[in-house]
Design an enzyme around this catalytic site. Sequence first.
Site, mmCIF file in Angstrom:
data_model
loop_
_atom_site.group_PDB
_atom_site.id
_atom_site.type_symbol
_atom_site.label_atom_id
_atom_site.label_comp_id
_atom_site.label_asym_id
_atom_site.label_seq_id
_atom_site.Cartn_x
_atom_site.Cartn_y
_atom_site.Cartn_z
ATOM 1 C CE1 TYR A 138 46.884 36.510 49.770
ATOM 2 C CE2 TYR A 138 44.581 36.757 50.375
ATOM 3 C CZ TYR A 138 45.668 37.158 49.633
ATOM 4 O OH TYR A 138 45.531 38.209 48.775
ATOM 5 C CE LYS A 188 61.225 34.654 42.402
ATOM 6 N NZ LYS A 188 61.673 35.411 41.208
ATOM 7 C CG ASP A 220 60.368 36.900 38.189
ATOM 8 O OD1 ASP A 220 59.983 35.767 37.830
ATOM 9 O OD2 ASP A 220 61.570 37.174 38.384
ATOM 10 C CG ASP A 244 45.438 39.407 45.806
ATOM 11 O OD1 ASP A 244 44.299 39.744 45.453
ATOM 12 O OD2 ASP A 244 46.189 40.120 46.498
ATOM 13 C CG ASP A 248 43.877 43.444 41.455
ATOM 14 O OD1 ASP A 248 42.971 42.618 41.674
ATOM 15 O OD2 ASP A 248 43.970 44.528 42.053
HETATM 16 C C1 IPM Z 1 40.631 39.635 46.193
HETATM 17 C C2 IPM Z 1 40.893 40.668 47.267
HETATM 18 C C3 IPM Z 1 41.015 39.948 48.607
HETATM 19 C C4 IPM Z 1 42.184 38.992 48.517
HETATM 20 C C5 IPM Z 1 41.161 40.884 49.808
HETATM 21 C C6 IPM Z 1 40.043 41.901 49.876
HETATM 22 C C7 IPM Z 1 41.234 40.112 51.098
HETATM 23 O O1 IPM Z 1 42.031 41.404 46.954
HETATM 24 O O2 IPM Z 1 39.591 38.938 46.283
HETATM 25 O O3 IPM Z 1 41.423 39.535 45.259
HETATM 26 O O4 IPM Z 1 43.340 39.382 48.723
HETATM 27 O O5 IPM Z 1 41.935 37.818 48.226
HETATM 28 MG MG MG Z 2 42.815 41.008 45.045
#
Ligand code: IPM
Ligand code: MG
Length: 353
Positions: A138, A188, A220, A244, A248
């Site tokens: 990042y 990984k 993975d 990240d 999700d």
């Molecule tokens: C998160 C979001 C951010 C990230 C984006 C919006 C930059 O997806 O907080 O998970 O990738 O960290």
């Molecule tokens: Mg995110």
Amino acid sequence: MKICVLPGDGIGPEITAEAVRVLEALQTDGLKFEMETALLGGCGVDATGNPYPEATSKLAREADAVLLGAVGGPQWDTLPREQRPERGLLGIRKELGLFANLRPAILYPELANASTLKPEVVAGLDILIVRELTGDIYFGQPRGIEVRDGQRYGFNTMHYTESEIRRIGRVAFEAARKRSKKVCSVDKMNVLETTQLWRDVMNELAPEYPDVELTHMLVDNAAMQLVRNPKQFDVMVTGNMFGDILSDEASMLTGSIGMLPSASLDENNKGLFEPCHGSAPDIAGKGVANPLATILSAAMMLRYTFSREEAAARIENAVKKVLAQGYRTGDIFEPGMKRVGTKEMGDAVLAAM
Ligand code: IPM
Ligand code: MG
């Protein structure tokens, strides 16, 4: 207690308004909050040309904690990269040194049917994802898109120092001590040297925490195990990019990303608290967004930055109560429940408190 409030874009202003009302209601308990609002993200770009304006940076640095809604929206996606709303979020994380991102994925029993997975697979789920937030690909240099040998060439750099790995490792081990005492470190290492170092440093730390079980998993496989048998996990610790993606994925196990709060902490537990979800431009301004993740983020703020466990629990219990009472925003709605909007959900939480 000085709180910098950054409503942001899209549904951000609507959901932070409800969290602010909850914090204001707690003030009668002998807590005193000083809240000031500033711009972050697309609204910052529109007003000043900068997604993380200087005035916001000053307020955030002076505050004890930051409450954030969400940033971003399609109208800013074509701007140069340094003016995009996401850059504002990455900027504030980096400037405040918020290296430890805690993303709990907890399934409320009332929402077991909202998950796309079978109820028996997710019932009782309680995972904490500890994501490193200020390093990795990042922020790595060099990065860019250039023309090389007559064609466009895109590149990024993944790197971690051992001290960066060690400090996030410690956060994970300490967190596991207060939970089921298991840490799964995700990497990984079969392909990427950076994550071989990650695994080595985690192994070196483990003897300091003999009461915690450390295991390793390739990313993975971890993605697959999260949907196959998520309850095998207690604390998962991983780098910025894998964290990240996996957070999700983990959020959807709980039925709705609209339920999940997060904390991003520096070395002194100063923090930025925000829902895991985004700015949902499609429903912005309609008053239908789920404010619970932001309200629960305010609870995390009370717990982690201000050490007010009782006040945090009071908010969390109120959220459990409104779910038990059948209040649902659209994202978690099921037939037979009471469909409410953002403000009515806030009202219900206030009443339950
Ligand atoms: C998160 C979001 C951010 C990230 C984006 C919006 C930059 O997806 O907080 O998970 O990738 O960290
Ligand atoms: Mg995110």
